[in-house]
Design a protein around this motif. Structure first.
Motif, mmCIF file in Angstrom:
data_model
loop_
_atom_site.group_PDB
_atom_site.id
_atom_site.type_symbol
_atom_site.label_atom_id
_atom_site.label_comp_id
_atom_site.label_asym_id
_atom_site.label_seq_id
_atom_site.Cartn_x
_atom_site.Cartn_y
_atom_site.Cartn_z
ATOM 1 N N LEU A 287 7.375 6.281 10.403
ATOM 2 C CA LEU A 287 6.961 7.335 9.463
ATOM 3 C C LEU A 287 7.170 8.923 10.451
ATOM 4 C CD1 LEU A 287 4.403 5.845 7.227
ATOM 5 C CD2 LEU A 287 6.851 6.206 6.791
ATOM 6 N N ALA A 288 6.421 8.886 11.406
ATOM 7 C CA ALA A 288 6.701 10.115 12.250
ATOM 8 C C ALA A 288 8.036 10.595 12.593
ATOM 9 C CB ALA A 288 6.113 9.946 13.763
ATOM 10 N N LEU A 325 -5.269 15.147 19.862
ATOM 11 C CA LEU A 325 -5.962 14.623 18.381
ATOM 12 C C LEU A 325 -5.645 13.340 18.090
ATOM 13 C CD1 LEU A 325 -5.652 18.157 16.774
ATOM 14 C CD2 LEU A 325 -7.761 17.119 17.620
ATOM 15 N N TYR A 326 -4.443 12.840 18.320
ATOM 16 C CA TYR A 326 -3.729 11.887 17.951
ATOM 17 C C TYR A 326 -4.551 10.607 18.865
ATOM 18 C CZ TYR A 326 -0.209 7.889 17.579
ATOM 19 O OH TYR A 326 0.312 6.641 17.581
ATOM 20 N N LEU A 327 -4.580 10.700 20.057
ATOM 21 C CA LEU A 327 -5.275 9.837 21.064
ATOM 22 C C LEU A 327 -6.557 9.444 20.403
ATOM 23 C CD1 LEU A 327 -3.630 10.285 24.386
ATOM 24 C CD2 LEU A 327 -3.085 8.891 22.771
ATOM 25 N N THR A 341 -2.437 12.183 12.037
ATOM 26 C CA THR A 341 -2.040 12.960 13.407
ATOM 27 C C THR A 341 -0.930 12.601 14.030
ATOM 28 O OG1 THR A 341 -3.445 11.325 14.301
ATOM 29 C CG2 THR A 341 -4.522 13.401 13.666
ATOM 30 N N GLY A 342 -0.413 11.333 13.968
ATOM 31 C CA GLY A 342 0.952 10.788 14.477
ATOM 32 C C GLY A 342 2.208 11.620 13.974
ATOM 33 N N PHE A 346 3.738 13.942 16.545
ATOM 34 C CA PHE A 346 5.255 13.607 16.961
ATOM 35 C C PHE A 346 6.567 14.089 15.934
ATOM 36 C CE2 PHE A 346 8.497 10.419 18.046
ATOM 37 C CZ PHE A 346 8.566 10.840 19.360
ATOM 38 N N GLY A 347 6.067 13.878 14.712
ATOM 39 C CA GLY A 347 7.137 14.174 13.809
ATOM 40 C C GLY A 347 7.496 15.616 13.225
#
Length: 451
Positions: A287-288, A325-327, A341-342, A346-347
């Motif tokens: 999705l990202a 934030l993602y990690l 957050t992913g 990334f997206g």
């Protein structure tokens, strides 16, 4: 009555779109192949190619094999950049497509450690080196081809297809791995993992059919016709553009965001310490990448209006924050938060830098050395980015749980790209034939003199 000469950056009708399509399909293949290896290195290869009696060491070695291709890329860049600036972009685009397709198909045919012992990981690393050599020339040739075919006021948009192809390849790789990862483990480890590698052959055939009909760029054709092709592009590059090469090396470290997101974060999220499922985390990546396919051309079009530097800086600075934030979201074991957050990190945010760099870097160099400059500069930076996964695994400690250290490490790798962008010239309004010139330099003389 005399007929006015066409603009220097004019291309035959339809060629900008054909060049963009050729860049997209080739980059999609390259990075489909490149990132199915990344997914396999995180999820499968530690168990079948390395000694799994010590899972942590096996994972570390498997992730290091992912980085080996990045180490091979600077070497490939020296050769392929030289040939591309001497003989043309199209020849390199065809060669890299063939080499990546063969290397990836062969990985799917390799014996495992149980079948061939220590020879198995050696063969795996050899194929990975061939992938790295191919990738060294792919983006530089595709970026140069699309930039030199594009109208001057839309270079950002047309060159962005190289990177949207990269994201498309990652998306296809993730979607192919979803049903494979859902197989029962015995089938997954025996034959299931091989299928995505074999499937790359079909994409290679499609890519070849598209690329073989593509014309060489007008800029390179003029350069060759005027006798301005450099005999030793590397010598010209280091004499006239050494500072820009350093900027590209520093800027290319932004790719660390991609490798840590795609490989280390996947391994961390599916580890026993966190316990998310393989399929759910692969959907985050999928999705990202869908979001990136939309975001990249939009960021690129914005760079055609306001400039490369501000858009690139949004991506570099924003990635330092959003990856942390993602990690954190993964460590909290919250799948909805990890998904959101992913996609944002990334997206959307990373896509600002990722979508604009083919134009931003390519515009730093003249036609004579554009492929060498882009290839060598990016591949040295990408080599560091490739091993960022291995460094992250070491930084995370024996249990692989020190995500704040990995987040800070990723943020630190975003600092050199920020410095590179701040020190670079803004080039989005410079005519294509004037790119790479220094103040006071005469373009006609530049084109006429061969190194």
């Amino acid at each position: 009555m005399s007929v006015p000469a066409p603009p220097h950056d004019a291309a035959p009708p339809g060629q900008p779109r054909k060049a963009a399509a050729a860049a997209w399909i080739g980059s999609a293949l390259e990075y489909y192949d490149f990132f199915i290896y990344g997914s396999a290195a995180a999820l499968i290869f530690p168990k079948i190619f390395f000694d799994d009696s010590d899972p942590a060491t096996a994972t570390l070695l498997s992730l290091a094999s992912f980085g080996v291709a990045y180490a091979a890329r600077p070497v490939g860049a020296l050769f392929l950049g030289h040939v591309g600036d001497r003989l043309g972009r199209k020849k390199i685009m065809l060669f890299t497509l063939f080499l990546m397709g063969v290397a990836t198909f062969l990985i799917g045919c390799l014996p495992t450690r149980a079948q061939a012992g220590g020879l198995a990981p050696v063969l795996l690393v050899l194929c990975r080196v061939l992938q790295g050599v191919s990738a060294a020339g792919e983006q530089a040739s595709a970026g140069s081809m699309s930039l030199e075919h594009a109208p001057a006021h839309r270079r950002g948009f047309f060159t962005s297809f190289t990177l949207s192809g990269t994201q498309g390849g990652q998306l296809i790789a993730t979607l192919v791995f979803l049903p494979v990862a859902a197989l029962p483990e015995p089938q997954l480890l025996s034959w299931g993992w091989r299928v995505p590698f074999w499937a790359s052959a079909a994409v290679a055939v499609v890519g070849y059919l598209i690329r073989r009909r593509l014309a060489e760029t007008p800029a390179f054709a003029r350069q060759a016709a005027s006798g301005g092709v450099a005999k030793l592009p590397l010598a010209v590059l280091l004499r006239e553009h050494w500072a820009d090469v350093l900027r590209v090396v520093a800027g290319a470290l932004i790719a660390s965001v991609s490798t840590i997101f795609t490989v280390w974060a996947l391994a961390y999220a599916t580890s026993d310490a966190v316990g998310m499922s393989r399929s759910s985390m692969l959907w985050v990546g999928a999705l990202a990448n869908v979001a990136a396919l939309g975001a990249i051309p939009l960021w690129a079009m914005l760079s055609d209006r306001i400039g490369r530097r501000p858009v690139y800086l949004i991506g570099a600075v924003g990635s330092a924050v959003t990856m942390f934030l993602y990690l954190w979201a993964i460590s909290a074991r919250s799948y909805p938060l990890t998904l959101v957050t992913g996609i944002v990190a990334f997206g959307v945010v990373y896509s600002a830098a990722n979508g604009v760099w083919p134009a931003f870097y390519g515009e730093m160099f003249s036609t004579r050395v554009r492929m060498s400059g882009m290839a060598i500069g990016t591949q040295i930076g990408f080599a560091v980015a490739g091993f960022a996964v291995t460094f992250a695994a070491s930084i995370a400690g024996p249990g692989g749980t020190d995500w704040p250290a990995v987040g800070l490490f990723t943020a630190a790798l975003c600092v050199p790209p920020v410095i590179a962008a701040l020190s670079a010239r803004e080039t989005h309004r410079v005519p294509t034939e004037r790119l790479g010139e220094r103040e006071g330099q005469q373009p006609a003389r530049r084109e006429a003199v061969s190194a």
